[in-house]
Design an enzyme around this catalytic site. Structure first.
Site, PDB file in Angstrom:
ATOM      1  N   ARG A   1    -103.831  -0.209  13.349  1.00  0.00           N
ATOM      2  CA  ARG A   1    -104.015   0.077  11.901  1.00  0.00           C
ATOM      3  C   ARG A   1    -105.421  -0.315  11.956  1.00  0.00           C
ATOM      4  NH1 ARG A   1     -99.252  -1.536   9.259  1.00  0.00           N
ATOM      5  NH2 ARG A   1    -100.406  -0.881   7.327  1.00  0.00           N
TER       6      ARG A   1
ATOM      7  N   ILE B   1     -98.257  10.142  10.008  1.00  0.00           N
ATOM      8  CA  ILE B   1     -99.098   8.922   9.446  1.00  0.00           C
ATOM      9  C   ILE B   1     -99.319   7.885  10.647  1.00  0.00           C
ATOM     10  CG2 ILE B   1     -99.256   7.453   7.715  1.00  0.00           C
ATOM     11  CD1 ILE B   1     -99.267  10.195   6.412  1.00  0.00           C
TER      12      ILE B   1
ATOM     13  N   LYS C   1     -94.381  -4.000  -3.429  1.00  0.00           N
ATOM     14  CA  LYS C   1     -95.099  -4.821  -2.579  1.00  0.00           C
ATOM     15  C   LYS C   1     -96.465  -4.058  -2.131  1.00  0.00           C
ATOM     16  CE  LYS C   1     -94.696  -4.181   2.112  1.00  0.00           C
ATOM     17  NZ  LYS C   1     -95.812  -3.680   2.852  1.00  0.00           N
ATOM     18  N   ASN C   2     -96.718  -2.732  -2.138  1.00  0.00           N
ATOM     19  CA  ASN C   2     -97.723  -2.347  -1.819  1.00  0.00           C
ATOM     20  C   ASN C   2     -99.070  -2.182  -2.965  1.00  0.00           C
ATOM     21  OD1 ASN C   2     -97.232  -2.581   0.962  1.00  0.00           O
ATOM     22  ND2 ASN C   2     -96.483  -0.242   0.981  1.00  0.00           N
TER      23      ASN C   2
ATOM     24  N   ASP D   1     -92.778   5.405   4.885  1.00  0.00           N
ATOM     25  CA  ASP D   1     -92.213   4.261   4.694  1.00  0.00           C
ATOM     26  C   ASP D   1     -90.588   4.364   4.538  1.00  0.00           C
ATOM     27  OD1 ASP D   1     -94.589   2.830   5.056  1.00  0.00           O
ATOM     28  OD2 ASP D   1     -94.663   2.185   3.007  1.00  0.00           O
TER      29      ASP D   1
ATOM     30  N   ASP E   1    -111.732   1.458  10.249  1.00  0.00           N
ATOM     31  CA  ASP E   1    -113.047   2.221  10.279  1.00  0.00           C
ATOM     32  C   ASP E   1    -113.416   2.690   9.289  1.00  0.00           C
ATOM     33  OD1 ASP E   1    -110.765   3.789  11.281  1.00  0.00           O
ATOM     34  OD2 ASP E   1    -112.325   5.337  11.538  1.00  0.00           O
TER      35      ASP E   1
ATOM     36  N   ARG F   1     -89.848  -9.553   4.330  1.00  0.00           N
ATOM     37  CA  ARG F   1     -91.416  -9.275   3.833  1.00  0.00           C
ATOM     38  C   ARG F   1     -91.380  -8.078   2.956  1.00  0.00           C
ATOM     39  NH1 ARG F   1     -95.208  -8.013   8.608  1.00  0.00           N
ATOM     40  NH2 ARG F   1     -96.456  -7.683   6.778  1.00  0.00           N
TER      41      ARG F   1
ATOM     42  N   CYS G   1    -100.116  -2.982  15.009  1.00  0.00           N
ATOM     43  CA  CYS G   1     -98.967  -3.619  14.887  1.00  0.00           C
ATOM     44  C   CYS G   1     -97.764  -2.975  15.522  1.00  0.00           C
ATOM     45  CB  CYS G   1     -98.524  -4.176  13.383  1.00  0.00           C
ATOM     46  SG  CYS G   1     -98.402  -2.483  12.398  1.00  0.00           S
TER      47      CYS G   1
HETATM   48  C1  EPZ Z   1    -100.179   1.509   3.512  1.00  0.00           C
HETATM   49  O1  EPZ Z   1    -100.686   1.218   4.703  1.00  0.00           O
HETATM   50  C2  EPZ Z   1     -98.918   0.731   3.273  1.00  0.00           C
HETATM   51  N1  EPZ Z   1     -99.304  -0.583   3.622  1.00  0.00           N
HETATM   52  C3  EPZ Z   1     -98.089   1.011   4.304  1.00  0.00           C
HETATM   53  O2  EPZ Z   1     -96.794   0.589   4.165  1.00  0.00           O
HETATM   54  C4  EPZ Z   1     -97.910   2.853   4.305  1.00  0.00           C
HETATM   55  O3  EPZ Z   1     -96.904   3.317   5.241  1.00  0.00           O
HETATM   56  C5  EPZ Z   1     -99.427   3.363   4.308  1.00  0.00           C
HETATM   57  O4  EPZ Z   1     -99.994   2.963   3.472  1.00  0.00           O
HETATM   58  C6  EPZ Z   1     -99.047   4.994   4.240  1.00  0.00           C
HETATM   59  O5  EPZ Z   1     -98.635   5.117   2.718  1.00  0.00           O
HETATM   60  C7  EPZ Z   1     -99.764  -1.367   2.355  1.00  0.00           C
HETATM   61  O6  EPZ Z   1     -99.996  -0.684   1.439  1.00  0.00           O
HETATM   62  C8  EPZ Z   1    -100.055  -2.912   2.568  1.00  0.00           C
HETATM   63  P1  EPZ Z   1    -103.150   4.139   5.601  1.00  0.00           P
HETATM   64  P2  EPZ Z   1    -102.378   1.522   5.076  1.00  0.00           P
HETATM   65  O7  EPZ Z   1    -104.806   3.426   5.371  1.00  0.00           O
HETATM   66  O8  EPZ Z   1    -102.962   1.183   4.031  1.00  0.00           O
HETATM   67  C9  EPZ Z   1    -105.316   5.498   9.742  1.00  0.00           C
HETATM   68  C10 EPZ Z   1     -94.926  -0.839   4.551  1.00  0.00           C
HETATM   69  O9  EPZ Z   1     -93.925  -0.968   5.389  1.00  0.00           O
HETATM   70  N2  EPZ Z   1    -106.312   5.021   9.227  1.00  0.00           N
HETATM   71  O10 EPZ Z   1    -103.090   5.048   4.647  1.00  0.00           O
HETATM   72  O11 EPZ Z   1    -102.469   0.545   6.235  1.00  0.00           O
HETATM   73  C11 EPZ Z   1    -104.194   4.605  10.001  1.00  0.00           C
HETATM   74  O12 EPZ Z   1    -104.027   4.001  11.348  1.00  0.00           O
HETATM   75  C12 EPZ Z   1     -96.244  -0.447   5.195  1.00  0.00           C
HETATM   76  O13 EPZ Z   1     -94.855  -1.304   3.532  1.00  0.00           O
HETATM   77  C13 EPZ Z   1    -107.651   5.003  10.145  1.00  0.00           C
HETATM   78  O14 EPZ Z   1    -107.743   5.783  11.069  1.00  0.00           O
HETATM   79  O15 EPZ Z   1    -102.540   2.880   5.663  1.00  0.00           O
HETATM   80  C14 EPZ Z   1    -103.127   5.346   9.876  1.00  0.00           C
HETATM   81  O16 EPZ Z   1    -102.648   5.945  10.877  1.00  0.00           O
HETATM   82  C15 EPZ Z   1     -96.186   0.152   6.539  1.00  0.00           C
HETATM   83  N3  EPZ Z   1    -108.799   4.510   9.751  1.00  0.00           N
HETATM   84  C16 EPZ Z   1    -103.263   6.109   8.749  1.00  0.00           C
HETATM   85  O17 EPZ Z   1    -104.647   6.232   8.614  1.00  0.00           O
HETATM   86  C17 EPZ Z   1    -108.747   3.497   8.683  1.00  0.00           C
HETATM   87  O18 EPZ Z   1    -109.681   2.878   8.420  1.00  0.00           O
HETATM   88  C18 EPZ Z   1    -102.819   5.871   7.249  1.00  0.00           C
HETATM   89  O19 EPZ Z   1    -103.516   4.578   6.963  1.00  0.00           O
HETATM   90  C19 EPZ Z   1    -107.604   3.567   7.706  1.00  0.00           C
HETATM   91  C20 EPZ Z   1    -106.474   4.246   8.309  1.00  0.00           C
END
Ligand code: EPZ
Length: 451
Positions: free
Chosen positions: A130, A335, A30-31, A313, A133, A405, A125
């Site tokens: 999420r 995370i 998916k991702n 995940d 920035d 999903r 969510c």
């Molecule tokens: C991806 O989310 C995946 N989703 C998530 O899978 C997965 O849990 C996550 O990566 C970590 O591996 C998709 O790929 C669609 P991040 P993403 O940006 O890209 C913070 C599932 O169930 N952050 O690595 O949103 C954020 O809040 C989903 O399939 C900032 O602070 O993850 C989080 O705490 C759930 N500022 C952490 O970093 C930003 O600009 C990791 O987020 C971006 C992120």
């Protein structure tokens, strides 16, 4: 095409206590599929994708691309043809974008194609805020002006110029989005502290097949030399390590013997190490991973981490397994802020889990008991399914719209492994279900919001 669907009345009925045994092929990730679909915007022509998973998040991304003017055809066997030659909008509608966080991936692609994007903020969510920035700071470094109007990000880039961007956090989403925007920037972009996840590598490989010049994917430094134009290509999406991991845990939690085929075992090494530490046998060979469960397993401590660490995940599915271990395991989620939201549902089945902030103490119980539970998000749904497979009695799992999903044909796959799992509709959340009707086809469900 999205159907409206009353997900609340559709449930998964699982009769627990059966040993799961057999082999499954890992579906597409998916991702990886979602950002790759978004990246097809850059082709300005036809892209052919294989191993696209049949999940509802893909339906939403399809609808987003169509709303921008793309033509999308699904073919049997997980092939999808996306023609983006007629994309003529850079403003996907809120009603679609708000349904999944990955929809924000279109922002980088639209910036690269049009120098403009108007995309509603993904917001937060159930698993925690999420933030985007880091995506926005990265865009700005490339010369994009960012404004916020009525909750939407308005991105405007008269010109895009390569830059060195050091990410404060190893964010998967920011790495993907910046990479997308940088593909057509003038000069060279370097992303430092880039995410190492295989899904980031797959997106980079896909972009290279489209004519992008990217190197270093899979390492902390990704370098992108901008090109003037990208073209359509053919690509096979990598297998889904989280879905594969969930079915492997299903083998372990039922004392069974489950093999996942068609994936690089290295993607599941962190999970395999923890399963082995509990006493389960894990055999990784070639492109398959086999897990053989044991009647009584040991506790093990887990700390989630960016790849190649233990995947956040898989935290909830693994906690379901630990809830039946002989002792107490400590689990730390590093995370997301609220990724233990499902614990109260596992507790309905008898699990003993004490949560304090981002830490949980999971004390194994003798047995889990059937219950009526509700999945609050995709992976928590996976955890509840695992608990129900091991529990005594017949459980009802609601929130199927979340499970759908991320997990394609879940009841069919569980059944193929020997589980008793049935999708039913029209069930009151009370057992026994007297007048249930089996839903014959996989409903294409879309829900208001989640990860
Ligand atoms: C991806 O989310 C995946 N989703 C998530 O899978 C997965 O849990 C996550 O990566 C970590 O591996 C998709 O790929 C669609 P991040 P993403 O940006 O890209 C913070 C599932 O169930 N952050 O690595 O949103 C954020 O809040 C989903 O399939 C900032 O602070 O993850 C989080 O705490 C759930 N500022 C952490 O970093 C930003 O600009 C990791 O987020 C971006 C992120």
């Amino acid at each position: 095409m999205i159907d409206s669907f009353d997900g609340l009345s559709t449930r998964l009925i699982i009769e627990g206590g059966r040993r799961l045994e057999g082999t499954l092929h890992a579906p597409g990730a998916k991702n990886a599929a979602l950002p790759i679909m978004a990246a097809a915007i850059l082709a300005e022509g036809e892209t052919v994708l294989h191993r696209v998973p049949r999940i509802t998040d893909v339906d939403v991304m399809t609808a987003i691309l169509e709303s921008l003017g793309a033509r999308v055809r699904e073919q049997p066997g997980g092939t999808m043809v996306i023609d983006t030659s007629s994309v003529n909008s850079y403003a996907p509608p809120y009603a679609l974008v708000s349904r999944l966080n990955a929809s924000f991936d279109v922002t980088g692609a639209l910036i690269a194609r049009f120098g403009r994007a108007e995309v509603p903020q993904p917001g937060g969510c159930v698993i925690g805020p999420r933030a985007v920035d880091l995506h926005l700071r990265g865009f700005e470094a490339l010369g994009v002006e960012i404004d916020l109007e009525h909750g939407a990000i308005i991105a405007n880039a008269p010109s895009l110029n390569g830059a060195t961007i050091a990410l404060a956090k190893r964010s998967v989403g920011a790495t993907k989005n910046i990479m997308l925007a940088a593909t057509k920037a003038r000069g060279t972009t370097v992303i430092e502290n880039a995410a190492l996840e295989p899904e980031v590598v797959d997106l980079a490989d896909f972009l290279c097949a489209m004519g992008a010049r990217i190197r270093g994917q899979g390492t902390p430094t990704i370098t992108i030399d901008g090109v003037r134009k990208l073209h359509g290509c053919e690509h096979t999406v990598i297998p889904d390590r989280v879905v594969a991991g969930t079915y492997l845990i299903a083998g372990a939690i039922t004392g069974g013997d489950v093999t996942l085929q068609g994936l690089d075992p290295a993607m599941l090494e962190a999970l395999a190490d923890k399963l082995r530490a509990t006493g389960a046998a894990v055999d990784a060979q070639g492109v398959s991973v086999r897990v053989q469960g044991i009647p009584a397993w040991k506790p093990v401590d887990v700390v989630t981490a960016p790849y190649p660490g233990f995947a956040t995940d898989l935290q909830a599915p693994f906690v379901a397994y630990l809830s039946l271990a002989k002792g107490t395991s400590l689990v730390e989620e590093t995370i997301f802020d609220a990724r233990f939201v499902y614990v109260s549902e596992l507790a309905r089945m008898g699990a003993d889990i004490k949560v304090s902030g981002r830490n949980a103490a999971v004390t194994g119980v003798e047995r889990l008991k059937d219950a009526v539970v509700e999945a609050p998000d995709i992976r928590a749904g996976g955890a509840l399914v695992l608990a129900a497979l091991a529990a005594e009695g017949t459980s009802q799992i609601g929130g199927l719209e979340f499970i759908d999903r991320g997990y394609e044909f879940i009841e069919a796959k569980l059944t193929a492994l020997g589980a008793s799992a049935m999708r039913v509709s029209g069930v009151a959340p009370v057992l026994p279900a007297a007048d249930i009707t089996v839903t014959e086809t996989l409903p294409r469900i879309v829900t208001p919001y989640a990860p």
